[in-house]
Design a protein around this motif. Structure first.
Motif, PDB file in Angstrom:
ATOM      1  N   GLU A  85       0.835  -1.205   0.000  1.00  0.00           N
ATOM      2  CA  GLU A  85       0.000   0.000   0.000  1.00  0.00           C
ATOM      3  C   GLU A  85       0.865   1.248   0.000  1.00  0.00           C
ATOM      4  OE1 GLU A  85      -3.770  -1.867   2.552  1.00  0.00           O
ATOM      5  OE2 GLU A  85      -2.031  -0.966   3.573  1.00  0.00           O
ATOM      6  N   ALA A  86       1.949   1.233   0.768  1.00  0.00           N
ATOM      7  CA  ALA A  86       2.859   2.376   0.784  1.00  0.00           C
ATOM      8  C   ALA A  86       3.485   2.590  -0.593  1.00  0.00           C
ATOM      9  CB  ALA A  86       3.946   2.163   1.829  1.00  0.00           C
ATOM     10  N   ALA A  87       3.820   1.494  -1.273  1.00  0.00           N
ATOM     11  CA  ALA A  87       4.389   1.611  -2.617  1.00  0.00           C
ATOM     12  C   ALA A  87       3.406   2.291  -3.566  1.00  0.00           C
ATOM     13  CB  ALA A  87       4.766   0.228  -3.141  1.00  0.00           C
ATOM     14  N   CYS A  88       2.134   1.928  -3.485  1.00  0.00           N
ATOM     15  CA  CYS A  88       1.129   2.568  -4.334  1.00  0.00           C
ATOM     16  C   CYS A  88       1.057   4.066  -4.063  1.00  0.00           C
ATOM     17  CB  CYS A  88      -0.240   1.922  -4.114  1.00  0.00           C
ATOM     18  SG  CYS A  88      -0.367   0.225  -4.710  1.00  0.00           S
ATOM     19  N   GLU A  89       1.117   4.455  -2.806  1.00  0.00           N
ATOM     20  CA  GLU A  89       1.074   5.872  -2.466  1.00  0.00           C
ATOM     21  C   GLU A  89       2.257   6.612  -3.071  1.00  0.00           C
ATOM     22  OE1 GLU A  89      -1.346   7.616  -0.876  1.00  0.00           O
ATOM     23  OE2 GLU A  89      -2.468   5.743  -1.001  1.00  0.00           O
ATOM     24  N   LEU A  90       3.433   6.031  -2.996  1.00  0.00           N
ATOM     25  CA  LEU A  90       4.621   6.687  -3.519  1.00  0.00           C
ATOM     26  C   LEU A  90       4.596   6.755  -5.044  1.00  0.00           C
ATOM     27  CD1 LEU A  90       7.251   5.052  -1.167  1.00  0.00           C
ATOM     28  CD2 LEU A  90       6.562   7.451  -1.163  1.00  0.00           C
ATOM     29  N   LEU A  91       4.163   5.688  -5.692  1.00  0.00           N
ATOM     30  CA  LEU A  91       4.081   5.703  -7.154  1.00  0.00           C
ATOM     31  C   LEU A  91       3.104   6.766  -7.625  1.00  0.00           C
ATOM     32  CD1 LEU A  91       4.055   1.873  -7.975  1.00  0.00           C
ATOM     33  CD2 LEU A  91       5.981   3.454  -8.074  1.00  0.00           C
ATOM     34  N   ALA A  92       1.956   6.853  -6.987  1.00  0.00           N
ATOM     35  CA  ALA A  92       0.971   7.865  -7.369  1.00  0.00           C
ATOM     36  C   ALA A  92       1.513   9.265  -7.137  1.00  0.00           C
ATOM     37  CB  ALA A  92      -0.328   7.654  -6.590  1.00  0.00           C
ATOM     38  N   ALA A  93       2.229   9.462  -6.017  1.00  0.00           N
ATOM     39  CA  ALA A  93       2.797  10.780  -5.733  1.00  0.00           C
ATOM     40  C   ALA A  93       3.836  11.189  -6.769  1.00  0.00           C
ATOM     41  CB  ALA A  93       3.424  10.786  -4.337  1.00  0.00           C
ATOM     42  N   ALA A  94       4.501  10.206  -7.372  1.00  0.00           N
ATOM     43  CA  ALA A  94       5.499  10.501  -8.404  1.00  0.00           C
ATOM     44  C   ALA A  94       4.881  10.667  -9.785  1.00  0.00           C
ATOM     45  CB  ALA A  94       6.538   9.387  -8.439  1.00  0.00           C
ATOM     46  N   GLY A  95       3.577  10.539  -9.901  1.00  0.00           N
ATOM     47  CA  GLY A  95       2.908  10.712 -11.181  1.00  0.00           C
ATOM     48  C   GLY A  95       2.783   9.464 -12.011  1.00  0.00           C
ATOM     49  N   VAL A  96       3.069   8.309 -11.431  1.00  0.00           N
ATOM     50  CA  VAL A  96       2.960   7.051 -12.181  1.00  0.00           C
ATOM     51  C   VAL A  96       1.488   6.735 -12.424  1.00  0.00           C
ATOM     52  CG1 VAL A  96       3.384   4.559 -12.105  1.00  0.00           C
ATOM     53  CG2 VAL A  96       5.125   6.167 -11.267  1.00  0.00           C
ATOM     54  N   ARG A  97       1.164   6.411 -13.668  1.00  0.00           N
ATOM     55  CA  ARG A  97      -0.216   6.078 -14.008  1.00  0.00           C
ATOM     56  C   ARG A  97      -0.369   4.648 -14.502  1.00  0.00           C
ATOM     57  NH1 ARG A  97      -0.612   9.264 -10.990  1.00  0.00           N
ATOM     58  NH2 ARG A  97      -1.317  11.411 -11.148  1.00  0.00           N
ATOM     59  N   ARG A  98       0.745   4.006 -14.862  1.00  0.00           N
ATOM     60  CA  ARG A  98       0.697   2.622 -15.343  1.00  0.00           C
ATOM     61  C   ARG A  98       1.917   1.866 -14.869  1.00  0.00           C
ATOM     62  NH1 ARG A  98      -0.297   5.816 -19.124  1.00  0.00           N
ATOM     63  NH2 ARG A  98      -2.442   6.043 -19.814  1.00  0.00           N
ATOM     64  N   CYS A  99       1.735   0.585 -14.649  1.00  0.00           N
ATOM     65  CA  CYS A  99       2.839  -0.346 -14.432  1.00  0.00           C
ATOM     66  C   CYS A  99       2.731  -1.430 -15.493  1.00  0.00           C
ATOM     67  CB  CYS A  99       2.777  -0.968 -13.038  1.00  0.00           C
ATOM     68  SG  CYS A  99       3.006   0.185 -11.671  1.00  0.00           S
ATOM     69  N   TYR A 100       3.828  -1.726 -16.161  1.00  0.00           N
ATOM     70  CA  TYR A 100       3.848  -2.739 -17.215  1.00  0.00           C
ATOM     71  C   TYR A 100       4.525  -3.994 -16.677  1.00  0.00           C
ATOM     72  CZ  TYR A 100       2.809   1.306 -20.167  1.00  0.00           C
ATOM     73  OH  TYR A 100       2.229   2.432 -20.710  1.00  0.00           O
ATOM     74  N   THR A 101       3.950  -5.158 -16.969  1.00  0.00           N
ATOM     75  CA  THR A 101       4.458  -6.363 -16.327  1.00  0.00           C
ATOM     76  C   THR A 101       4.012  -7.636 -17.018  1.00  0.00           C
ATOM     77  OG1 THR A 101       4.649  -7.471 -14.190  1.00  0.00           O
ATOM     78  CG2 THR A 101       2.473  -6.628 -14.766  1.00  0.00           C
TER      79      THR A 101
END
Length: 552
Positions: free
Chosen positions: A10-26
């Motif tokens: 959950e913390a990772a999601c918060e940080l990714l969103a704060a950095a402007g990440v909108r997609r993860c490719y995998t």
């Protein structure tokens, strides 16, 4: 979620969103299942499931380059992370901010030879700005925040964080979303700017080389070129950063740049680098800079020629500072001859009729007529790309996404990501038949995700670049360079897209028009003449000439 105790995922999601990440490719894996589940519950971030990890990494690279933000690729332990590495190395070469989050064996099993275990931080260290393995759930937020920051500071680049699979559900440490923001780029010394402006004004024949770091500073690039009378070349595979039609545009630096287009750079008394380094191809295998040329550099790159004068790290800001110091008048320097030579080189040869296959130069011209220069174009490695770079001209709004490291297989996944990032854009992937069967299966990802891209395959049945080198070096072409001629049109249909295979130039226009008229992803395979191995070069002539190194 202020004040709540979050788990590491959950913390990772918060940080990714704060950095402007909108997609993860995998390609999903059980070693980061906790993160996948958290992402599935977070409406801010989309997870794009790809058909191979190399495609995931290429997509992340393309999105970051197109948007100017950071993108994320996720991969599982040793097999998945190894597959991902080609795209991460591409981002390293390109200077693309990319975060690779890598699954790892449980923390208590590290170093035990557990299934699919390798030292991922050590593996990724040479191809990233920073690579680390998390050891506790509590430290993971701080590591991710640092990674998101490092990827965008200085010269951008990829970072990698390996996370043991059992850490995702543990309690995260303190979360400070502000920590993901990179430090402010350092400004140029005013006295250095004064000296640089004076040098630009006094130069006899100043030339600017504009690269990917200047992609979001086009207004300032154009204004400075006009005021200082700069002839402008673009770095290798960064053609779209300066308008092709502008009278100060004198070409692009490519493999085997035509002598008449390279001459202005060789004869310049001053080179201004804007958002680029002089790597092997942009530097024309060491020919640039010439002895005695003064070199000014704008951007955060530290890999500069000896005696180069570094100015500010922020490209747009530094270009504007130079503008403010130059006289408010347009220079009298005339680049019309060089500009005319550049556009003359773009003209395709006349049609030779329907013979052994389509002339690649004429195929590029037909594609340009069908798509227009305002499209987003992606391409990867192969001799086919030389025809694209020579004969394509970008119009306002157009963009080029192509790997400077020459990685095969970039084009199709990059086109998928470009369409997802900019749904209103027209996106075309131009790819050789070698690269098409490396990552072309991402056409299924395009179908599934509703990314309406056009893929154009230049199909000559050869690993053409290697065939050309063999012909020059040994006077023959070895069987290893020969590949089959599958029906790509039918293959595309099997993946859920629309497909056509074109065998003659007379069929090409109609196929491109039909592809544009159909909803959904489409592929047009163009059987090109294998003898036309590179612009102005025929394979038969190379085979008839003595080997260049005398091996035979």
């Amino acid at each position: 979620m202020a004040g709540e105790r979050l788990n590491a995922a959950e913390a990772a999601c918060e940080l990714l969103a704060a950095a402007g990440v909108r997609r993860c490719y995998t390609v999903p894996g059980e070693s980061f299942l906790g993160l996948l589940l958290a992402l599935a519950d977070d409406p801010r971030i989309e997870v794009v499931s790809t058909r191979h990890e190399s495609g995931a990494a290429f997509m992340a690279d393309a999105e970051a380059r197109l948007t100017g933000g950071i993108a994320v690729a996720l991969a599982s332990r040793a097999p998945g992370s190894s597959n991902l590495a080609i795209g991460v190395q591409t981002a390293h070469e390109d200077g693309t901010p990319l975060l690779a989050i890598l699954g790892q064996v449980p923390v208590g099993r590290i170093g035990s030879g557990a299934l699919q275990e390798i030292d991922l931080a050590a593996f990724y260290a040479p191809i990233t700005k920073w690579a680390v393995t998390a050891r506790t759930s509590a430290e993971l937020p701080a590591l991710l925040a640092r990674a998101l920051r490092v990827a965008r500071e200085g010269r951008p680049g990829p970072v990698a964080v390996a996370v043991p699979e059992d850490l995702w559900q543990g309690v995260a440490g303190p979360l400070d979303a502000r920590g993901v923001q990179p430090r402010q780029a350092s400004a140029a010394d005013p006295s250095a700017l004064d000296a640089a402006a004076a040098a630009l004004a006094a130069a006899r024949q100043p030339v600017m080389i504009a690269g990917g770091g200047a992609a979001h500073a086009r207004e300032q690039l154009v204004a400075l070129a006009e005021r200082a009378g700069l002839g402008v070349l673009t770095a290798f595979r960064r053609q779209n950063v300066f308008p092709d039609a502008h009278p100060n545009c004198i070409g692009q630096l490519v493999i085997a740049t035509p002598p008449q287009l390279l001459a202005p750079a060789l004869e310049a008394d001053l080179l201004l680098l804007a958002g680029t380094r002089l790597d092997d191809l942009t530097g024309q295998q060491g020919r640039l800079p010439q002895t005695g040329q003064r070199v000014l550099s704008i951007g955060p790159d530290s890999a500069l020629p000896p005696d180069a004068e570094g100015l500010g790290e922020d490209v747009a800001e530094t270009l504007q500072a130079l503008l403010d110091r130059l006289p408010d008048r347009t220079s009298g320097r005339d680049w019309s001859d060089a500009h005319g030579a550049y556009h003359a080189a773009a003209q395709p040869p006349p049609s030779a009729g329907d013979g052994a296959g389509v002339d690649p130069a004429r195929a590029v011209a037909a594609l340009h007529r069908a798509i227009g220069g305002a499209a987003i174009v992606t391409n990867d490695a192969g001799n086919f790309s030389a025809f694209l770079h020579r004969h394509w001209r970008f119009e306002p709004g157009g963009a080029l996404l192509a790997p400077a490291n020459g990685a095969m297989g970039y084009a199709v996944p990059a086109a998928v990501a470009a369409k997802l990032a900019d749904p209103a854009a027209r996106v075309v992937a131009v790819v050789g038949d070698g690269g098409a069967l490396m990552t072309g299966q991402e056409l299924e990802t395009a179908v599934r995700c509703g990314a309406d891209i056009l893929v154009v395959v230049f199909q000559n049945g050869l690993y053409g670049t290697i065939a050309m080198h063999e012909a020059r070096a040994a006077g023959r072409v070895e069987p290893a360079t020969e590949i089959g001629l599958p029906d790509f049109g039918r293959w595309a249909t099997a993946l859920g897209a629309h497909g056509w295979t074109v065998r003659t130039e007379s069929q090409l226009e109609a196929a491109l028009q039909a592809a544009q008229a159909m909803p959904g992803p489409a592929l047009v395979a163009v059987r090109t003449d294998p003898d036309l191995i590179a612009p102005g070069v025929r394979l038969a002539e190379l085979l008839a000439s003595p080997p260049s190194r005398g091996e035979r």
